[in-house]
Scaffold this motif. Structure first.
Motif, short mmCIF file in Angstrom:
data_model
loop_
_atom_site.label_atom_id
_atom_site.label_comp_id
_atom_site.label_asym_id
_atom_site.label_seq_id
_atom_site.Cartn_x
_atom_site.Cartn_y
_atom_site.Cartn_z
N ARG A 131 0.82 -1.21 0.00
CA ARG A 131 0.00 0.00 0.00
C ARG A 131 0.86 1.26 0.00
O ARG A 131 0.59 2.22 -0.74
CB ARG A 131 -0.92 -0.03 1.23
N MET A 151 1.29 4.27 -2.77
CA MET A 151 1.19 5.69 -2.44
C MET A 151 2.38 6.47 -2.97
O MET A 151 2.25 7.61 -3.42
CB MET A 151 1.12 5.87 -0.92
N GLU A 179 1.16 5.79 8.70
CA GLU A 179 0.91 4.73 7.72
C GLU A 179 1.86 3.54 7.82
O GLU A 179 1.60 2.50 7.22
CB GLU A 179 0.98 5.30 6.29
#
Length: 224
Positions: free
Chosen positions: A53, A57, A187
């Motif tokens: 992920r 990004m 994150e």
């Protein structure tokens, strides 16, 4: 720092604080970056999906390699759930979160893949300044591995370790300088128990990460 803007780099990437900071560091240094993640029987499989992920990004191509054989070779608390994780480093010994041979294996796989892709530069987030006593995070190991890989493949790889002499507070500062402080803070997954961001708060990785964060936030506040 040399100018590498016309060259590519392969980043050993787990989606944690250190490797995410390294990924964004590499994006500023190199023409293109590629992220390589490993499965090795670690406690939490969500590490890989979180790494995927974050790479998305960052707009970085992402690949996963299976290095699971290492989990069957030497007992440690990251790959053997029956082993209770050390929360403090035992006197005169390594913590049982140490996975023997892991970084050497990862660098060998990474260099082999880089060789096939014509990439000369490898980036890894190991640090000797603020670590858990792992021998394969030391600068002497990285230099030796770099020389060995070059001899083994008759190549001229360069292993970059932008965090080698930075403690955790300084890693947070670097993330801020790179403009990705919030991404790294919110994150990334550093926790050995697989909990995002601040994590469980008591495993060795969380304690190191959060101590450095508090030190950096205090420094940043005092500089205002």
């Amino acid at each position: 720092m040399k100018d590498y803007q016309e060259q590519d780099a392969l980043v050993l990437f787990s989606g944690g604080q250190d490797s995410t900071t390294c990924l964004y560091w590499a994006k500023q240094q190199f023409r293109r970056t590629y992220a390589l993640c490993f499965t090795y029987g670690q406690r939490h499989s969500q590490e890989v999906e979180n790494a995927r992920r974050i790479a998305e990004m960052a707009g970085t191509p992402f690949q996963v390699l299976d290095a699971g054989i290492i989990s069957r070779l030497a007992p440690n608390s990251l790959t053997d759930f029956s082993v209770q994780m050390d929360e403090e480093q035992p006197a005169g010994s390594y913590p049982n979160t140490f996975v023997p041979g892991r970084n050497l294996l990862f660098l060998t796989f990474a260099a082999t893949l880089a060789y096939a892709q014509g990439v000369k530069h490898l980036v890894t987030g190991v640090s000797e300044a603020d670590y858990s006593g792992y021998p394969d995070c030391r600068d002497t190991f990285i230099r030796s591995a770099n020389a060995t890989l070059n001899l083994a493949m008759d190549n001229q790889f360069v292993i970059h370790t932008p965090l080698m002499w930075r403690n955790k507070k300084e890693v947070w500062r670097l993330a801020d300088e790179l403009g990705v402080f919030d991404i790294v803070k919110n994150e990334t997954l550093t926790c050995y128990n697989g909990i995002l961001a601040e994590g469980c708060g008591h495993c060795p990785a969380c304690r190191l990460r959060n101590k450095g964060l508090q030190e950096y936030l205090a420094e940043r506040e005092n500089s205002l």
